[in-house]
Motif scaffolding. Structure first.
Motif, PDB file in Angstrom:
ATOM      1  N   LEU A 234      -7.804 -12.815  18.380  1.00  0.00           N
ATOM      2  CA  LEU A 234      -7.138 -12.139  19.498  1.00  0.00           C
ATOM      3  C   LEU A 234      -7.143 -13.013  20.743  1.00  0.00           C
ATOM      4  CD1 LEU A 234      -8.469  -8.503  19.052  1.00  0.00           C
ATOM      5  CD2 LEU A 234      -6.136  -9.311  18.660  1.00  0.00           C
TER       6      LEU A 234
ATOM      7  N   GLY B 277      -1.444 -11.572  17.473  1.00  0.00           N
ATOM      8  CA  GLY B 277      -1.252 -10.130  17.596  1.00  0.00           C
ATOM      9  C   GLY B 277      -2.158  -9.354  16.661  1.00  0.00           C
ATOM     10  N   PRO B 278      -2.431  -8.091  16.990  1.00  0.00           N
ATOM     11  CA  PRO B 278      -3.316  -7.283  16.162  1.00  0.00           C
ATOM     12  C   PRO B 278      -2.801  -7.073  14.740  1.00  0.00           C
ATOM     13  CG  PRO B 278      -2.595  -6.042  18.105  1.00  0.00           C
ATOM     14  CD  PRO B 278      -1.991  -7.396  18.182  1.00  0.00           C
TER      15      PRO B 278
ATOM     16  N   GLU C 199      -2.568  -1.231  15.838  1.00  0.00           N
ATOM     17  CA  GLU C 199      -1.319  -1.985  15.898  1.00  0.00           C
ATOM     18  C   GLU C 199      -0.228  -1.246  16.671  1.00  0.00           C
ATOM     19  OE1 GLU C 199       0.186  -3.187  12.078  1.00  0.00           O
ATOM     20  OE2 GLU C 199      -1.827  -3.535  11.320  1.00  0.00           O
TER      21      GLU C 199
ATOM     22  N   SER D  15       0.038   0.529  19.352  1.00  0.00           N
ATOM     23  CA  SER D  15       0.191   0.414  20.807  1.00  0.00           C
ATOM     24  C   SER D  15       0.859  -0.899  21.207  1.00  0.00           C
ATOM     25  CB  SER D  15      -1.174   0.543  21.487  1.00  0.00           C
ATOM     26  OG  SER D  15      -2.021  -0.516  21.071  1.00  0.00           O
ATOM     27  N   GLN D  16       0.813  -1.908  20.339  1.00  0.00           N
ATOM     28  CA  GLN D  16       1.400  -3.211  20.642  1.00  0.00           C
ATOM     29  C   GLN D  16       2.851  -3.330  20.161  1.00  0.00           C
ATOM     30  OE1 GLN D  16      -0.185  -5.636  22.339  1.00  0.00           O
ATOM     31  NE2 GLN D  16      -1.952  -4.293  22.598  1.00  0.00           N
ATOM     32  N   ARG D  17       3.291  -2.393  19.355  1.00  0.00           N
ATOM     33  CA  ARG D  17       4.654  -2.479  18.816  1.00  0.00           C
ATOM     34  C   ARG D  17       5.687  -2.152  19.885  1.00  0.00           C
ATOM     35  NH1 ARG D  17       3.690   0.756  13.235  1.00  0.00           N
ATOM     36  NH2 ARG D  17       2.590  -0.893  12.161  1.00  0.00           N
ATOM     37  N   ARG D  18       6.856  -2.773  19.739  1.00  0.00           N
ATOM     38  CA  ARG D  18       7.965  -2.442  20.635  1.00  0.00           C
ATOM     39  C   ARG D  18       8.466  -1.052  20.314  1.00  0.00           C
ATOM     40  NH1 ARG D  18      12.619  -6.761  20.534  1.00  0.00           N
ATOM     41  NH2 ARG D  18      12.859  -5.569  18.663  1.00  0.00           N
TER      42      ARG D  18
END
Length: 181
Positions: free
Chosen positions: A112, A117-118, A154, A156-159
């Protein structure tokens, strides 16, 4: 069978399948419990059900090579090879038994911190989990440390998807080719 320590914990001894003896704590101060454990272990050895982990497990790199050879599909093999490169870079020449919960957590943090990315870190962890699960099944290690490892979040990091307004839709359709309309 003998007692050890200030707490008086009983230890049992039983023959190893390949020769020699194995000594194991009963984790109890109760002598009857220790006697029962010793009888169970001796029966397991006699029946061939008692399988000890390898005393000298292979390195992660060597096991990863064997693991990749067992993967049939070329796309899966390519994806796993990418994760294994990341794992062997971090763990180096470590033996399988050295891969612990703390080392896995350190791997997650290092990846990280490097900007990965996660989701990618989770793919690497999934490959490591499968490798260690197979190693535990083949008794190269006592158990996989993944019982205590959590994967990263994962979502929360996605578009997030952008829903078009009616005006945006009209403008898009006006410039789109006739095949798309």
């Amino acid at each position: 069978m003998y007692r050890r320590g200030k707490k008086g914990i009983w230890y049992v001894s039983y023959p190893r399948p390949g020769g020699g003896h194995r000594y194991e704590s009963s984790r109890s101060t109760n002598k009857r419990f220790a006697e029962k454990l010793e009888a169970i272990r001796r029966a397991e050895v006699a029946e061939g059900r008692f399988r000890l982990p390898a005393s000298n497990p292979p390195t992660l790199e060597k096991w990863a090579t064997q693991f990749l050879d067992s993967i049939q599909h070329p796309n899966t093999r390519r994806r796993y090879a990418s994760s294994i490169r990341n794992l062997t870079t971090f763990f180096g020449e470590a033996r399988l038994s050295y891969v612990s919960v703390d080392r896995i957590e350190a791997f997650k943090q290092a990846r990280l911190k490097a900007g990965t990315g996660p989701a990618t870190v989770n793919r690497d962890l999934a490959v490591l989990r499968r490798m260690l699960k197979l190693a535990a099944r083949q008794r190269l290690i006592a158990q996989s440390p993944f019982d205590e490892v959590e994967f990263l979040e994962e979502r929360s990091q996605r578009r997030q998807p952008h829903i078009l307004t009616f005006e945006e839709q009209e403008r898009l359709l006006a410039v789109a080719s006739p095949i798309i309309r």
